[in-house]
Design a protein around this motif. Structure first.
Motif, mmCIF file in Angstrom:
data_model
loop_
_atom_site.group_PDB
_atom_site.id
_atom_site.type_symbol
_atom_site.label_atom_id
_atom_site.label_comp_id
_atom_site.label_asym_id
_atom_site.label_seq_id
_atom_site.Cartn_x
_atom_site.Cartn_y
_atom_site.Cartn_z
ATOM 1 N N TYR A 182 0.932 -1.273 0.060
ATOM 2 C CA TYR A 182 -0.126 0.185 -0.025
ATOM 3 C C TYR A 182 0.911 1.400 0.040
ATOM 4 C CZ TYR A 182 -4.433 -2.444 0.843
ATOM 5 O OH TYR A 182 -5.536 -3.411 0.745
ATOM 6 N N ARG A 185 2.116 1.922 -3.531
ATOM 7 C CA ARG A 185 1.018 2.348 -4.464
ATOM 8 C C ARG A 185 0.787 3.915 -4.229
ATOM 9 N NH1 ARG A 185 -3.518 -2.178 -3.865
ATOM 10 N NH2 ARG A 185 -1.958 -4.231 -4.129
ATOM 11 N N TYR A 206 -4.934 2.961 -6.086
ATOM 12 C CA TYR A 206 -5.447 1.658 -6.580
ATOM 13 C C TYR A 206 -5.834 0.420 -5.864
ATOM 14 C CZ TYR A 206 -5.381 -2.944 -9.272
ATOM 15 O OH TYR A 206 -5.805 -4.161 -9.578
ATOM 16 N N ASN A 207 -7.006 0.104 -5.889
ATOM 17 C CA ASN A 207 -7.490 -1.078 -4.834
ATOM 18 C C ASN A 207 -7.189 -0.741 -3.451
ATOM 19 O OD1 ASN A 207 -8.594 -3.656 -4.814
ATOM 20 N ND2 ASN A 207 -6.588 -4.715 -4.746
ATOM 21 N N PRO A 209 -9.027 -0.105 -0.127
ATOM 22 C CA PRO A 209 -10.357 -0.278 0.624
ATOM 23 C C PRO A 209 -10.700 1.005 1.171
ATOM 24 C CG PRO A 209 -8.769 -1.539 1.709
ATOM 25 C CD PRO A 209 -7.913 -1.047 0.480
#
Length: 290
Positions: A182, A185, A206-207, A209
């Motif tokens: 994470y 990113r 991106y992605n 949560p």
């Protein structure tokens, strides 16, 4: 012709009978002989093995060590564990019954070390079981200590503050739930944007949560002055087109506006290059000064 035909049929029948005799009967006879020979060899081997001593014939299939390890560890309270459960934990039958009899006579365990009171309890067995012993009366105290530890940990987590435009991967990983993936990113997306203008942009990673964002958003701050802006009137097409908010169509429209002149912010806001919502996201990343 009829006579010749009959002779041919008789000849064929004789051939078929001969074939049946040689193929079926002769083959079966040979097969039977082979089987008999194999049976004789097997009998000879068995006779030889009977002569050998039991020690020479014996090959242990399971070692005593592997048999000793035939147990299942789980959390248990010695004050109420059943005999069956004790056997599953590794007690032998005699020790499991001794545990049950001790309780039946009024015996009670107040701490894990009390289990060593049993005569059958050897050091190796107790060492293996000790981490799994949970005394019922001690659960409340353990729960309180765990709850206090969790509260302290949560308080410490809340004290962490991350400035999202200057934080490196090590700082990001101080937050619960943020690992190397994470953090990598987040830094990549920050580089593509030129910096963050609001904390909520972390959700665009991106992605990433929503649950994780909600758990860390109070730990995040943003310094807008650290954002790197694009010089609209001098930037090249290739650099602008890679911005996540502008992309190809937006870049094409901006370059069409500045084809014969240097443009200002009003030129872009009065154009149809971006919707009102898109402009709110794009403008903080554009510098119209010469």
């Amino acid at each position: 012709r009829e006579r010749n035909g009959i002779l041919v049929l008789i000849t064929l029948l004789l051939i078929i009978v001969l074939i049946k005799y040689f193929v079926v009967y002769q083959y079966q006879t040979k097969t039977s002989l082979v089987v008999l020979v194999e049976l004789d060899e097997a009998a000879a081997k068995l006779a030889t093995q009977e002569i050998l001593s039991p020690k020479e014939n014996y090959t242990p299939s399971v070692s005593s060590t592997s048999q000793e390890k035939n147990y299942t560890l789980f959390y248990f309270d010695p004050n109420n564990v059943t005999v069956v459960q004790a056997l599953q934990l590794g007690f032998d039958k005699k020790c499991a019954m001794q545990l049950s009899n001790y309780r039946d006579k009024g015996g009670k365990f107040y701490k894990p070390a009390d289990l060593e009171k049993l005569y059958c309890m050897d050091k190796e067995l107790f060492t293996r079981l000790a981490p799994y012993i949970v005394i019922e009366g001690n659960k409340k105290e353990e729960f309180k200590s765990e709850k206090t530890f969790a509260a302290k940990k949560e308080s410490k987590q809340q004290e962490i503050k991350i400035e999202i435009n200057s934080a490196d991967s090590i700082e990001w990983m101080k937050l619960k739930g943020i690992g190397a993936g994470y953090s990598r990113r987040i830094l990549k997306y920050k580089s593509m944007l030129g910096g963050f203008t609001s904390v909520e942009q972390i959700k665009e990673v991106y992605n990433f949560p929503d649950s994780l964002y909600n758990s860390i958003k109070n730990n995040l701050t943003v310094n807008i002055s650290l954002v790197t802006k694009l010089k609209v009137n001098s930037v090249d097409f290739k650099t602008m087109v890679h911005h996540p908010y502008i992309k190809y169509e937006g870049t094409k429209c901006i370059f069409a506006l500045k084809r014969n002149k240097k443009i200002k912010e009003e030129d872009l806001t009065g154009s149809s290059c971006f919707s009102r919502e898109q402009l709110q996201k794009v403008l903080p990343y554009l510098d119209f000064s010469e």
